[in-house]
Design a protein around this motif. Structure first.
Motif, PDB file in Angstrom:
ATOM      1  N   THR A  61      31.508  40.938  44.267  1.00  0.00           N
ATOM      2  CA  THR A  61      31.533  41.990  45.079  1.00  0.00           C
ATOM      3  C   THR A  61      32.959  42.462  45.661  1.00  0.00           C
ATOM      4  N   ALA A  62      33.541  41.307  46.312  1.00  0.00           N
ATOM      5  CA  ALA A  62      34.801  41.323  46.928  1.00  0.00           C
ATOM      6  C   ALA A  62      35.776  41.557  45.973  1.00  0.00           C
ATOM      7  N   VAL A  63      35.780  40.943  44.869  1.00  0.00           N
ATOM      8  CA  VAL A  63      36.982  41.272  43.794  1.00  0.00           C
ATOM      9  C   VAL A  63      36.756  42.568  43.277  1.00  0.00           C
ATOM     10  N   SER A  64      35.705  43.152  42.991  1.00  0.00           N
ATOM     11  CA  SER A  64      35.605  44.510  42.498  1.00  0.00           C
ATOM     12  C   SER A  64      35.595  45.622  43.488  1.00  0.00           C
ATOM     13  N   THR A  65      35.356  45.159  44.860  1.00  0.00           N
ATOM     14  CA  THR A  65      35.693  46.117  45.780  1.00  0.00           C
ATOM     15  C   THR A  65      37.314  46.323  46.144  1.00  0.00           C
ATOM     16  N   MET A  66      37.934  45.195  46.142  1.00  0.00           N
ATOM     17  CA  MET A  66      39.385  45.037  46.504  1.00  0.00           C
ATOM     18  C   MET A  66      40.056  45.810  45.172  1.00  0.00           C
TER      19      MET A  66
END
Length: 113
Positions: A61-66
């Protein structure tokens, strides 16, 4: 042309390339840091599957959001810059109305047109 302090001025295109390069570098490095922390976290948890799934889900989630945030901001920035530079403008022109043709004159041979 050189400024007062002896530095060459940066052209607008070069400045935009630097911004894109450094922005992309920051996103890629942040994504690698998130992945590294997730790998260390999974390794340190020692096999608790429910916690491992939570860590991997949070990392994804963090990678895709960033990445999505960077690409979205970059797209809006490019669009705003193109509009500010006077890119192709669309002017609203009213649709042309056809001019009505006058009725044909009646003649004794042709009582109805």
């Amino acid at each position: 042309m050189v400024g007062k302090d002896g530095a060459k001025p940066i052209r607008e295109l070069d400045l935009e390339r630097y911004r894109a390069l450094y922005g992309l570098t920051a996103v890629v490095l942040s994504n690698f840091a998130i992945v590294a922390v997730a790998i260390v976290g999974v390794w340190r948890l020692g096999g608790d599957k429910s916690v491992i799934i939570g860590v991997l889900t949070a990392a994804f989630t963090a990678v895709s959001t960033m990445t999505t945030a960077y690409l979205g901001i970059k797209a809006v920035s490019n669009t705003a810059q193109a509009m500010a530079q006077g890119g192709p403008r669309r002017t609203q022109t009213p649709p042309e109305t056809p001019t009505p043709t006058p009725p044909s004159p009646r003649t004794p041979d042709n009582p109805h047109p």
